[in-house]
Design a protein around this motif. Structure first.
Motif, PDB file in Angstrom:
ATOM      1  N   PRO A  34      -9.421  12.403  -0.644  1.00  0.00           N
ATOM      2  CA  PRO A  34      -9.409  12.731   0.787  1.00  0.00           C
ATOM      3  C   PRO A  34      -8.092  13.369   1.218  1.00  0.00           C
ATOM      4  O   PRO A  34      -7.015  12.956   0.776  1.00  0.00           O
ATOM      5  N   LEU A  35      -8.193  14.355   2.060  1.00  0.00           N
ATOM      6  CA  LEU A  35      -7.005  14.925   2.703  1.00  0.00           C
ATOM      7  C   LEU A  35      -6.504  13.910   3.717  1.00  0.00           C
ATOM      8  O   LEU A  35      -7.273  13.425   4.552  1.00  0.00           O
ATOM      9  N   ARG A  36      -5.226  13.576   3.649  1.00  0.00           N
ATOM     10  CA  ARG A  36      -4.662  12.578   4.558  1.00  0.00           C
ATOM     11  C   ARG A  36      -4.070  13.297   5.777  1.00  0.00           C
ATOM     12  O   ARG A  36      -3.095  14.045   5.661  1.00  0.00           O
ATOM     13  N   LEU A  37      -4.681  13.058   6.934  1.00  0.00           N
ATOM     14  CA  LEU A  37      -4.366  13.787   8.157  1.00  0.00           C
ATOM     15  C   LEU A  37      -3.946  12.799   9.243  1.00  0.00           C
ATOM     16  O   LEU A  37      -4.654  11.825   9.504  1.00  0.00           O
ATOM     17  N   ALA A  38      -2.793  13.027   9.853  1.00  0.00           N
ATOM     18  CA  ALA A  38      -2.321  12.168  10.946  1.00  0.00           C
ATOM     19  C   ALA A  38      -2.276  12.979  12.236  1.00  0.00           C
ATOM     20  O   ALA A  38      -1.833  14.137  12.243  1.00  0.00           O
ATOM     21  N   ARG A  88       0.870  -1.189   0.000  1.00  0.00           N
ATOM     22  CA  ARG A  88       0.000   0.000   0.000  1.00  0.00           C
ATOM     23  C   ARG A  88       0.893   1.220   0.000  1.00  0.00           C
ATOM     24  O   ARG A  88       1.608   1.493   0.980  1.00  0.00           O
ATOM     25  N   ILE A  89       0.917   1.954  -1.102  1.00  0.00           N
ATOM     26  CA  ILE A  89       1.783   3.119  -1.239  1.00  0.00           C
ATOM     27  C   ILE A  89       0.936   4.308  -1.657  1.00  0.00           C
ATOM     28  O   ILE A  89       0.222   4.242  -2.665  1.00  0.00           O
ATOM     29  N   ALA A  90       0.999   5.378  -0.868  1.00  0.00           N
ATOM     30  CA  ALA A  90       0.285   6.620  -1.182  1.00  0.00           C
ATOM     31  C   ALA A  90      -1.211   6.369  -1.380  1.00  0.00           C
ATOM     32  O   ALA A  90      -1.837   6.949  -2.255  1.00  0.00           O
ATOM     33  N   GLY A  91      -1.775   5.484  -0.558  1.00  0.00           N
ATOM     34  CA  GLY A  91      -3.201   5.231  -0.626  1.00  0.00           C
ATOM     35  C   GLY A  91      -3.642   4.300  -1.731  1.00  0.00           C
ATOM     36  O   GLY A  91      -4.844   4.110  -1.942  1.00  0.00           O
ATOM     37  N   ARG A  92      -2.689   3.685  -2.469  1.00  0.00           N
ATOM     38  CA  ARG A  92      -3.036   2.763  -3.554  1.00  0.00           C
ATOM     39  C   ARG A  92      -2.350   1.423  -3.351  1.00  0.00           C
ATOM     40  O   ARG A  92      -1.213   1.368  -2.880  1.00  0.00           O
ATOM     41  N   ASP A  93      -3.037   0.361  -3.736  1.00  0.00           N
ATOM     42  CA  ASP A  93      -2.407  -0.952  -3.746  1.00  0.00           C
ATOM     43  C   ASP A  93      -1.583  -1.090  -5.020  1.00  0.00           C
ATOM     44  O   ASP A  93      -2.064  -0.791  -6.121  1.00  0.00           O
ATOM     45  N   VAL A  94      -0.341  -1.533  -4.875  1.00  0.00           N
ATOM     46  CA  VAL A  94       0.547  -1.720  -6.022  1.00  0.00           C
ATOM     47  C   VAL A  94       1.251  -3.064  -5.877  1.00  0.00           C
ATOM     48  O   VAL A  94       1.309  -3.640  -4.786  1.00  0.00           O
ATOM     49  N   LEU A  95       1.775  -3.568  -6.990  1.00  0.00           N
ATOM     50  CA  LEU A  95       2.626  -4.752  -6.951  1.00  0.00           C
ATOM     51  C   LEU A  95       4.069  -4.277  -7.022  1.00  0.00           C
ATOM     52  O   LEU A  95       4.501  -3.717  -8.031  1.00  0.00           O
ATOM     53  N   LEU A  96       4.794  -4.471  -5.927  1.00  0.00           N
ATOM     54  CA  LEU A  96       6.161  -3.992  -5.797  1.00  0.00           C
ATOM     55  C   LEU A  96       7.118  -5.130  -6.142  1.00  0.00           C
ATOM     56  O   LEU A  96       6.957  -6.242  -5.657  1.00  0.00           O
ATOM     57  N   VAL A  97       8.103  -4.853  -6.999  1.00  0.00           N
ATOM     58  CA  VAL A  97       9.005  -5.886  -7.498  1.00  0.00           C
ATOM     59  C   VAL A  97      10.444  -5.507  -7.147  1.00  0.00           C
ATOM     60  O   VAL A  97      10.925  -4.438  -7.543  1.00  0.00           O
ATOM     61  N   ASP A  98      11.122  -6.379  -6.401  1.00  0.00           N
ATOM     62  CA  ASP A  98      12.553  -6.212  -6.120  1.00  0.00           C
ATOM     63  C   ASP A  98      13.329  -7.019  -7.164  1.00  0.00           C
ATOM     64  O   ASP A  98      12.993  -8.177  -7.439  1.00  0.00           O
ATOM     65  N   LYS A 146       4.669   9.474   7.459  1.00  0.00           N
ATOM     66  CA  LYS A 146       5.185   9.549   6.095  1.00  0.00           C
ATOM     67  C   LYS A 146       4.060   9.538   5.062  1.00  0.00           C
ATOM     68  O   LYS A 146       4.206  10.083   3.973  1.00  0.00           O
ATOM     69  N   GLU A 147       2.930   8.896   5.394  1.00  0.00           N
ATOM     70  CA  GLU A 147       1.816   8.784   4.453  1.00  0.00           C
ATOM     71  C   GLU A 147       0.938  10.033   4.417  1.00  0.00           C
ATOM     72  O   GLU A 147       0.251  10.282   3.444  1.00  0.00           O
ATOM     73  N   CYS A 148       0.941  10.822   5.501  1.00  0.00           N
ATOM     74  CA  CYS A 148      -0.022  11.916   5.603  1.00  0.00           C
ATOM     75  C   CYS A 148       0.398  13.115   4.764  1.00  0.00           C
ATOM     76  O   CYS A 148       1.514  13.188   4.249  1.00  0.00           O
ATOM     77  N   GLU A 149      -0.529  14.066   4.617  1.00  0.00           N
ATOM     78  CA  GLU A 149      -0.232  15.350   3.994  1.00  0.00           C
ATOM     79  C   GLU A 149      -0.104  16.452   5.041  1.00  0.00           C
ATOM     80  O   GLU A 149       0.734  17.337   4.919  1.00  0.00           O
ATOM     81  N   VAL A 150      -0.946  16.385   6.060  1.00  0.00           N
ATOM     82  CA  VAL A 150      -0.876  17.323   7.184  1.00  0.00           C
ATOM     83  C   VAL A 150      -0.768  16.522   8.473  1.00  0.00           C
ATOM     84  O   VAL A 150      -1.495  15.539   8.662  1.00  0.00           O
ATOM     85  N   ALA A 151       0.139  16.923   9.345  1.00  0.00           N
ATOM     86  CA  ALA A 151       0.290  16.291  10.659  1.00  0.00           C
ATOM     87  C   ALA A 151      -0.191  17.273  11.721  1.00  0.00           C
ATOM     88  O   ALA A 151       0.269  18.419  11.760  1.00  0.00           O
TER      89      ALA A 151
END
Length: 450
Positions: free
Chosen positions: A180-184, A46-56, A262-267
């Motif tokens: 959505p505004l991401r708030l932590a 889960r990166i930046a609010g989206r599910d992705v397939l991460l490949v090393d 790290k994920e939020c926009e405003v803390a």
């Protein structure tokens, strides 16, 4: 189908460490020995609010196809062909190598979106050294540290911008004409974070009490604020000083809190107004600033403060003295327990977000730049005056200024601070991180006898 992100680079630049950090858990084996990763590893993240397939991927090496390194490269090339985005990793400490340059040239020919990550860029010098990677021709390098997590908030933002748009059905599921505004909500234990979340939601969503540490994980809540706009609100576990974190469970709670930051926009940094702002509060604010997040201070338990004028002056003095890089940070006195002042928090958060997200037109930016140079000329460095020519604003979130000029990269820190403060004042940007990237240009007459 999930978008695919491939992590690529030569051996031992820290790809697997970055992969584990982005995945949020240890999947790939990490060791200083080059070539530990030989096969592709994939995981849903889960990166930046989206599910992705991460490949090393295995390290890119020039080698005959029938050798192990050659087969490792073939595997990495297969990963590239199916990827929607490439994270090309270089090692800031080692500097650019001929292999980095060769593979960057190869990547440019593939026609794939590429984010250039300058890994192992801890601290100010690491970020400055990362500028060398500009010459690879893959855009602005993003200084990060896979080991320490530095720069991952900005990395998540860049990944979100580079990925293909979400399918319409996903957009309908999020019911999101406005994202959505991401708030932590962050702070020390027992500062009143969960009580504040409950006050904002108008319900007892989180367990609260006088015992510190009741919240053990980051809890996300989708919510519509009073303006009818969506907010993704995350309550976090309290952050204590590292020396006091001993139990494995608390270590995991701390990691989840930092990930939410790290994920939020405003803390929203919740501070106990009775105890005042201490060094741990400042550490949390600096962590948010390093990640490029907008910050609002919620001065909680305001109803229990006897001398409010003195308390306000004290917190302003601490912020001015210890958070100069966030000059003008917005402070909201409130009582989460009684609800007084809570209605002022979200308008302040929206104000901070708009400032953090604002771009300045190039014309206005360069008028400010010329005026700033005329008021305070660039300093002498090694007996020669810096020649700063022009500025651009390549991105917001946070506001970032690129300054070009002869030997610009040698700018002293005090002059950089002058430009940041001048920019903040000229464009009314209180309390948000401001980045300055320096781009030196070669002078063809530098070695001339004339």
């Amino acid at each position: 189908m999930l978008p695919r992100i491939a992590v690529m680079g030569r051996p031992n630049v820290g790809k697997s460490t970055l992969f584990n950090r982005l995945a949020g858990r240890r999947i790939a084996i990490v060791d200083n020995t080059p070539g530990v990763t030989r096969d592709r590893k994939e995981t849903v993240a889960r990166i930046a609010g989206r599910d992705v397939l991460l490949v090393d991927t295995a390290g890119l090496e020039e080698a005959p196809p029938d050798t192990i390194p050659g087969r490792m490269r073939s595997s990495s090339e297969a990963a590239l062909r199916t990827a929607d985005l490439i994270l090309f990793v270089v090692d800031v400490r080692a500097g650019l190598t001929p292999a980095d340059r060769a593979f960057a040239q190869w990547l440019r020919r593939q026609g794939k979106p590429v984010l250039l990550l300058a890994n192992k860029a801890e601290g100010r010098m690491g970020a400055a050294n990362s500028l060398e990677a500009y010459e690879l021709g893959l855009g602005a390098p993003l200084p990060v540290s896979g080991e320490h997590g530095d720069g991952f908030g900005e990395l998540h933002d860049e990944i979100r911008a580079a990925l293909p748009p979400e399918p319409p059905e996903e957009e309908e599921e999020t019911d999101d004409p406005n994202r959505p505004l991401r708030l932590a909500i962050v702070g020390r234990p027992n500062a009143g974070k969960s009580t504040l979340l409950n006050a904002l939601l108008g319900e007892e969503r989180m367990i609260t009490g006088p015992e510190p540490g009741l919240t053990r994980d980051s809890v996300a809540v989708q919510w519509m604020d009073e303006t009818g706009k969506p907010v993704r609100l995350v309550d976090t576990a309290g952050l204590r000083r590292r020396a006091r974190i001993t139990e494995a469970l608390e270590q995991m709670s701390t990691a989840a809190t930092i990930a939410a930051l790290k994920e939020c926009e405003v803390a929203v940094l919740v501070v106990d107004a009775v105890q005042g702002m201490d060094e741990q509060d400042l550490r949390i604010a600096r962590l948010a600033e390093r990640e490029g997040r907008a910050i609002v201070v919620a001065f909680n338990k305001w109803d229990a403060v006897e001398d409010r004028n003195a308390a306000r002056r004290k917190v302003e003095d601490v912020l001015t003295a210890s958070l100069a890089q966030l000059r003008g940070i917005l402070v909201v006195p409130l009582s989460a327990a009684t609800g007084r002042g809570v209605d002022k928090l979200m308008p302040t958060v929206r104000e901070a977000y708009e400032t953090w997200n604002r771009r300045i037109p190039t014309g206005a930016l360069n008028r400010w730049f010329e005026n700033a140079l005329s008021r305070h000329a660039p300093p002498l460095v090694e007996g020669k005056r810096l020649k700063l020519r022009y500025a651009t604003m390549p991105k917001a979130r946070p506001p970032t200024i690129a300054i070009f000029g002869t030997r610009a990269e040698m700018m002293p820190e005090d002059y950089r601070r002058y430009l940041v403060n001048s920019f903040r004042e000229a464009f009314d940007m209180p309390g948000v991180p401001i980045r300055i990237n320096l781009r030196g240009t070669e002078n063809p007459y530098a070695d001339s006898d004339d």
